[in-house]
Design a protein around this motif. Structure first.
Motif, short mmCIF file in Angstrom:
data_model
loop_
_atom_site.label_atom_id
_atom_site.label_comp_id
_atom_site.label_asym_id
_atom_site.label_seq_id
_atom_site.Cartn_x
_atom_site.Cartn_y
_atom_site.Cartn_z
N LEU A 86 -13.39 -0.78 11.46
CA LEU A 86 -12.05 -0.56 11.55
C LEU A 86 -11.55 0.77 11.90
CD1 LEU A 86 -10.88 -2.11 7.93
CD2 LEU A 86 -10.68 -3.20 10.16
N GLY A 87 -12.36 1.62 12.22
CA GLY A 87 -12.17 2.94 12.66
C GLY A 87 -11.61 3.79 11.72
N ILE A 88 -11.87 3.76 10.36
CA ILE A 88 -11.42 4.49 9.23
C ILE A 88 -12.57 5.82 8.94
CG2 ILE A 88 -11.02 4.75 6.70
CD1 ILE A 88 -10.10 1.85 6.94
N VAL A 89 -11.90 6.84 9.17
CA VAL A 89 -12.93 7.98 8.96
C VAL A 89 -12.46 8.63 7.68
CG1 VAL A 89 -13.65 10.27 9.94
CG2 VAL A 89 -13.18 8.39 11.63
N ALA A 90 -13.41 8.57 6.56
CA ALA A 90 -13.28 9.27 5.43
C ALA A 90 -12.86 10.62 5.57
CB ALA A 90 -14.37 8.67 4.28
N GLY A 91 -12.29 11.32 4.67
CA GLY A 91 -12.07 12.71 4.57
C GLY A 91 -10.75 13.24 4.13
N PRO A 92 -10.65 14.44 3.79
CA PRO A 92 -9.63 15.07 3.11
C PRO A 92 -8.08 14.51 3.68
CG PRO A 92 -11.13 16.49 3.48
CD PRO A 92 -11.34 15.67 4.50
N LYS A 93 -7.96 14.42 5.05
CA LYS A 93 -6.57 13.99 5.57
C LYS A 93 -6.42 12.44 5.73
CE LYS A 93 -5.89 18.40 5.97
NZ LYS A 93 -4.89 19.01 5.00
N ASN A 94 -7.42 11.82 5.65
CA ASN A 94 -7.53 10.33 5.56
C ASN A 94 -6.49 9.41 4.76
OD1 ASN A 94 -7.86 7.52 6.40
ND2 ASN A 94 -9.51 7.57 4.61
N ALA A 95 -5.45 8.70 5.58
CA ALA A 95 -4.38 8.18 4.74
C ALA A 95 -4.63 6.46 5.32
CB ALA A 95 -2.95 8.43 5.04
N TYR A 96 -5.79 6.03 5.60
CA TYR A 96 -5.91 4.84 5.89
C TYR A 96 -6.79 3.92 5.17
CZ TYR A 96 -3.60 6.15 10.43
OH TYR A 96 -2.79 6.49 11.27
N SER A 97 -6.59 2.71 4.85
CA SER A 97 -7.31 2.15 3.57
C SER A 97 -7.73 0.65 4.46
CB SER A 97 -6.64 2.06 2.51
OG SER A 97 -5.47 1.53 2.54
N SER A 98 -8.43 -0.02 3.62
CA SER A 98 -8.71 -1.37 3.73
C SER A 98 -8.84 -2.46 2.80
CB SER A 98 -10.23 -1.46 4.60
OG SER A 98 -11.22 -1.03 3.93
N TYR A 99 -7.89 -2.22 1.91
CA TYR A 99 -7.61 -3.23 0.90
C TYR A 99 -7.81 -4.76 1.42
CZ TYR A 99 -6.00 0.46 -2.34
OH TYR A 99 -5.64 1.23 -3.16
N GLY A 100 -8.74 -5.49 0.76
CA GLY A 100 -9.09 -6.96 1.08
C GLY A 100 -8.29 -7.96 0.19
#
Length: 759
Positions: free
Chosen positions: A293-307
Motif C-alpha cells: 500500500l506504500g505505507i512507511v511506518a514512522g513518527p510522521k506517518n498518518a496513513y493506515s490500513s484498517y481492514g
C-alpha cells in the motif's frame, strides 16, 4: 531542556521589565486609585473553595482560563486545554471516545476503565463527574475554567486525589435579552487537507422580572485526521458532534435562587481515535501489507490500513438543579441534585490492518450517575468562616465487549464456530459513596488566616462479570465468572495557613491527605485482583502577588507529593490485554509559575511554567514491554525510579496579545502563543519505542473587531509550523514488537477563519 530554560528566563524577564518600564510612567496613589487610574488587573473571581473569591486571596495553586482566552485561542475541546494550563496534560485513547484523561503535576489516571475513579476529576457547574466520559462537552458558552493543582477532595464531592478541572458555564442573566453566533471554518495539514468547521449559537431571554432562560447549541465537524488506504464500507473516520444546553435561573426572592440546567451531546465518528503504524518490524505480519500500500511506518506517518469497519458513537447528557437560600444571618444553604448518563457503541479493527488477526472489537458502554450535595456556608468577614456538607453518589455501569478474528487464518473456522479467535465479556458494576465534609478558616488577624478541613468517605462497590469463549476455536484469555464486592472507609484532611506580606502579596503553605477509592480489574481473568485505594499526601507553599501598580501578576508555588498504592495500568502479554494494578508508591515534586503583565496600553502578556519530577518510587511488578532485555521469567519488571507516563519535566505556555483602535468604531488585534515541552514517555516501563520527543508549537491570529465586541473576524493558525506530535504511542498487542500512534487536533497545522456576532 537548556533551550526551554533559556526561553523561560527570557519570557519572565520580558514580563517584569516591560511592566516595570510602564509602571515608572504611572503616578502614585492609594491601592484603589492605582487600580482605577493605571488600568491594571482587576479581581479574578474563582470558586476554588466553593465560594466566590479573588484568585489572589485563595491559598491554592490554580490556573484560570476565561471564556475570552479560550475563544481567542480557538480552544473548544478538552484535549486542547493543556495549551493554556502548563501543569495539566491530556491523554486521549480510542477505547473511550469522548473522554479526556487529565493529569496534573504528572499524576493522572493511567486507564480509561470505568471500574476506577479519576485521579483528576472534572466538575461542571458544581456537579462532580465520577467518570471522564460523563463530563464530555464542547467548550460552549463558558464563563471560565479553573485548573486546581493538588488534592481537592475536601469540598468537591467525589475524590480528586491529584487535582481538579472546575468548569463553569455562563448562567442566564435576568432582565437582559442577548445572543451570539459564531462560525469557524479551517483546513488542516492532515492527509487530504481535511476540513474542520464549527457553528455555535447562544441566546439569553428574560422570562419574567425575576427569571431568565439561556439556550446554547453547537455543531462541529472534523474530516478524518488519519487516512485509511483501504476502502471499508460502513467506516467513519471523521467526527461530527452536536451539543445542546438549556439553563433556567429563577430568583423568586432576594434570598432564594433556583438554577435548573439540562444538556445533551451526540458524537459520531472516530475522529482522533484513529491510529497508524509507527514501527513495523521486517518480520511482522503487517510488513508486506504496508509495502503493497506504500505505507512507511514512522513518527510522521498518518496513513493506515484498517481492514474491518471502524465506527464510534456516543450520547451523553444530564439534568441538574442548584438551589441556594440565604438566611437572615448570612448563612447560605446550597443543594445540588444531578443525574447524568453516557451511552457508547464503538466498533474497532483491533489489529488495525487488512490482515485479519482480531478484526472485531465491539464495545457497548452504558454509564449512569446520580449525585446529591447539601452544603451550609457561613457568612464571610468574621473571625470564623466555615462550610459543612453531606454528599451522596451512586453510579451504575454496564459494558459488553465482543472481540473476534481469524487469527491470521485464511480459511473459515470449523463448523459450529463463529471465529477462530475471540471472547465475549459482559460486566456490570455499581458504586455508592457517602461523605460528610467540612472546612473552616480562622481570620487570626487582618493579615493572617488558618484553614483546616476534613472529609469522611464510605465507598461500596459491586462487580459481576462473565467471559464466554463459546463459538471460538481459540479463546482470547480466560473464560469464567466473577462476583466481587469491596467497601472502604477513609478520612482525608487539609491544614493550611496564609499571611498577607503586603496589600497585594500573600504567602501560603498547606499539607493535605487525599483519597481515591478502590476499584476492579475488568479483565477477562476471573481471578483478577481488587484495586486498593490510592492515598496521596501533598505539601505545598506559594506566593501570590500583584506588583507595579497591579500591572504585573506573579504567582509561584512549590510542592512535593507522595502517593501510596497508586492505581496503574499495564499490558499483560499472558492475557493479551490491559490489567490494572497498584504500584507501590510514587513521588511528584516541582513548581509552577503563573505571570501576567500589562506593559503598555492594549498589550497583555501571559506566562505559565511548570516543572515536574514525577516518578515511581516503588513499582516492583510492572508488566514488561515487548522484548525487554531485563524482563523476569514471569513477564514482570521493576519500574521503580522510572518517570510517570506522559510527563514532561518542563512545560511552558507564553501568550502575547496586542489590541489597538484603528478608527472610532474598529480595533485590530494580534496574538501569538507558544507552547513548549520536554520529552516524555508513554510507558511506565520507559520503553524506548514509546518516547515522545520534546517539541514547541506556535499558534497565531490576527483580527478585526468592533470596539464594543459586537462583531469580530479572526484569521488564525494553530500549530503554525506543523509540528506533528502524537497524542499516544503504544505497542500493538496483535503483533509483538510493532507500535502505533494516534494524532489529535493539535497534531497538524490548522489555518482557518472565525466570524462572531453579538446582539
Amino acid at each position: 531542556m537548556k533551550g526551554i530554560l533559556s526561553s523561560a528566563s527570557a519570557m519572565a524577564t520580558v514580563l517584569v521589565l516591560s511592566a516595570a518600564a510602564h509602571a515608572q510612567e504611572s503616578s502614585a496613589g492609594s491601592a484603589r486609585e492605582v487600580e482605577s487610574d493605571s488600568g491594571g488587573f482587576g479581581e479574578i473571581i474563582v470558586t476554588a473553595q466553593k465560594r466566590a473569591e479573588n484568585l489572589q486571596s485563595v491559598p491554592i495553586s490554580a490556573t484560570v482560563v476565561s471564556s475570552d482566552q479560550l475563544a481567542s485561542r480557538q480552544i473548544f475541546d478538552p484535549s486542547q486545554l493543556q495549551l493554556v494550563a502548563p501543569s495539566l496534560q491530556v491523554k486521549s485513547f480510542n477505547a473511550a471516545m469522548g473522554a479526556s484523561n487529565f493529569s496534573i503535576r504528572g499524576v493522572g489516571t493511567l486507564s480509561f476503565s470505568n471500574t476506577i475513579e479519576s485521579s483528576v476529576t472534572s466538575v461542571i457547574d458544581g456537579v462532580v463527574m465520577g467518570s471522564p466520559v460523563l463530563g464530555f462537552m464542547n467548550y460552549l458558552d463558558l464563563a471560565q475554567i479553573e485548573v486546581l493543582n493538588g488534592p481537592q477532595g475536601m469540598l468537591f464531592g467525589k475524590n480528586a486525589s491529584a487535582g481538579l478541572v472546575n468548569i463553569t458555564t455562563r448562567r442566564p442573566e435576568i432582565g437582559r435579552f442577548e445572543g451570539s453566533l459564531l462560525g469557524e471554518a479551517a483546513s488542516t495539514a492532515s492527509p487530504g487537507r481535511g476540513l474542520l468547521y464549527r457553528l455555535q449559537g447562544v441566546i439569553n431571554v428574560p422570562v419574567s422580572e425575576n427569571a431568565a432562560l439561556r439556550i446554547s447549541g453547537s455543531q462541529t465537524h472534523t474530516d478524518p485526521i488519519m487516512k485509511n488506504l483501504v476502502d471499508v464500507p460502513g467506516s467513519d473516520y471523521g467526527q461530527d458532534q452536536t451539543s445542546l444546553r438549556a439553563k433556567l435561573l429563577w430568583e423568586p426572592t432576594p434570598e432564594l435562587s433556583i438554577f435548573i440546567a439540562g444538556d445533551y451531546a451526540h458524537s459520531k465518528g472516530v475522529g482522533s481515535g484513529g491510529s497508524a503504524d509507527r514501527i513495523v518490524r521486517p518480520t511482522s505480519l503487517f510488513a508486506a501489507e504496508n509495502a503493497e500500500l506504500g505505507i512507511v511506518a514512522g513518527p510522521k506517518n498518518a496513513y493506515s490500513s484498517y481492514g474491518a469497519p471502524t465506527v464510534a458513537s456516543f450520547d451523553v447528557g444530564g439534568l441538574q438543579a442548584n438551589i441556594d437560600y440565604e438566611f437572615a444571618g448570612g448563612h447560605t444553604l446550597t443543594s445540588i441534585t444531578a443525574w447524568r448518563k453516557f451511552k457508547a457503541d464503538n466498533l474497532f479493527d483491533s489489529d488495525k490492518h487488512r490482515v485479519d488477526i482480531l478484526d472485531t472489537n465491539h464495545q457497548l458502554t452504558d454509564v449512569r450517575q446520580f449525585t446529591e450535595e447539601l452544603r451550609l456556608a457561613s457568612p464571610t468577614g468574621g473571625f470564623l468562616e466555615y462550610q459543612l456538607g453531606l454528599y451522596y453518589y451512586w453510579s451504575g455501569s454496564d459494558s459488553s465487549i465482543t472481540a473476534s478474528g481469524a487469527f491470521g487464518e485464511t480459511e473459515a473456522p470449523p463448523p459450529g464456530y463463529d471465529a477462530w479467535l475471540g471472547i465475549i465479556s459482559i460486566g456490570e458494576m455499581t458504586s455508592k459513596s457517602y461523605a460528610g465534609f467540612g472546612q473552616a478558616t480562622l481570620n487570626l488577624t487582618d493579615r493572617a488566616r488558618l484553614t483546616f478541613g476534613g472529609r469522611y468517605t464510605y465507598d461500596k462497590l459491586k462487580l459481576n462479570s462473565i467471559s464466554d469463549d463459546t463459538g471460538f476455536v481459540f479463546p482470547l484469555g480466560v473464560p469464567g465468572e466473577r462476583a466481587q464486592s469491596v467497601s472502604e472507609e477513609n478520612f482525608s484532611w487539609r491544614i493550611g495557613g496564609q499571611y498577607d506580606v503586603a496589600d497585594d502579596a500573600m504567602v501560603y503553605a498547606s499539607v493535605a491527605r487525599g483519597y481515591k477509592g478502590p476499584g476492579f480489574n475488568l479483565s477477562i481473568d476471573p481471578n483478577a485482583p481488587l484495586i486498593k485505594p490510592e492515598i496521596p499526601t501533598s505539601y505545598e507553599a506559594g506566593l501570590k502577588s500583584m506588583l507595579l501598580d497591579r500591572r504585573l501578576i506573579f504567582n509561584i508555588s512549590a510542592y512535593t507529593s507522595k502517593f501510596k498504592d497508586f492505581q496503574a495500568q499495564a499490558f499483560d502479554a499472558a492475557s493479551n490485554g490491559y490489567v490494572l494494578l497498584n504500584a507501590g508508591a510514587l513521588k511528584s515534586r516541582g513548581f509552577e509559575i503563573e505571570a501576567s503583565a500589562l506593559p503598555a496600553e492594549g498589550l497583555t502578556l501571559n506566562l505559565g511554567v511548570s516543572y515536574v519530577d514525577a516518578f515511581f518510587s516503588d513499582f516492583q511488578f510492572d508488566r514488561c514491554y515487548p522484548f525487554q532485555p531485563d524482563c523476569r521469567a514471569n513477564g514482570t519488571t521493576d519500574s521503580s525510579g522510572n518517570n510517570l507516563p506522559n510527563v514532561p519535566k518542563w512545560t511552558i505556555s507564553f501568550t502575547g496579545r496586542y489590541e489597538t483602535p484603528v478608527s472610532e468604531n474598529l480595533a485590530v488585534f494580534l496574538q501569538g502563543a507558544l507552547y513548549s515541552r520536554t520529552k516524555s514517555n508513554f510507558s511506565s516501563t520507559e520503553d524506548p519505542n514509546t518516547v515522545l520527543p520534546g517539541y514547541s508549537q506556535l499558534d497565531a491570529s490576527i483580527g478585526l473587531k468592533q470596539i464594543d465586541d459586537r462583531y469580530k473576524v479572526t484569521l488564525f493558525c494553530r500549530n503554525c509550523f506543523d509540528e506533528r506530535q502524537p497524542t499516544f504511542i503504544n505497542s500493538n498487542s496483535q503483533s509483538r514488537g510493532d507500535y502505533y500512534h494516534m494524532f489529535g487536533l493539535n497534531s497538524f497545522r490548522t489555518i482557518g477563519l472565525s466570524l462572531e456576532g453579538r446582539f
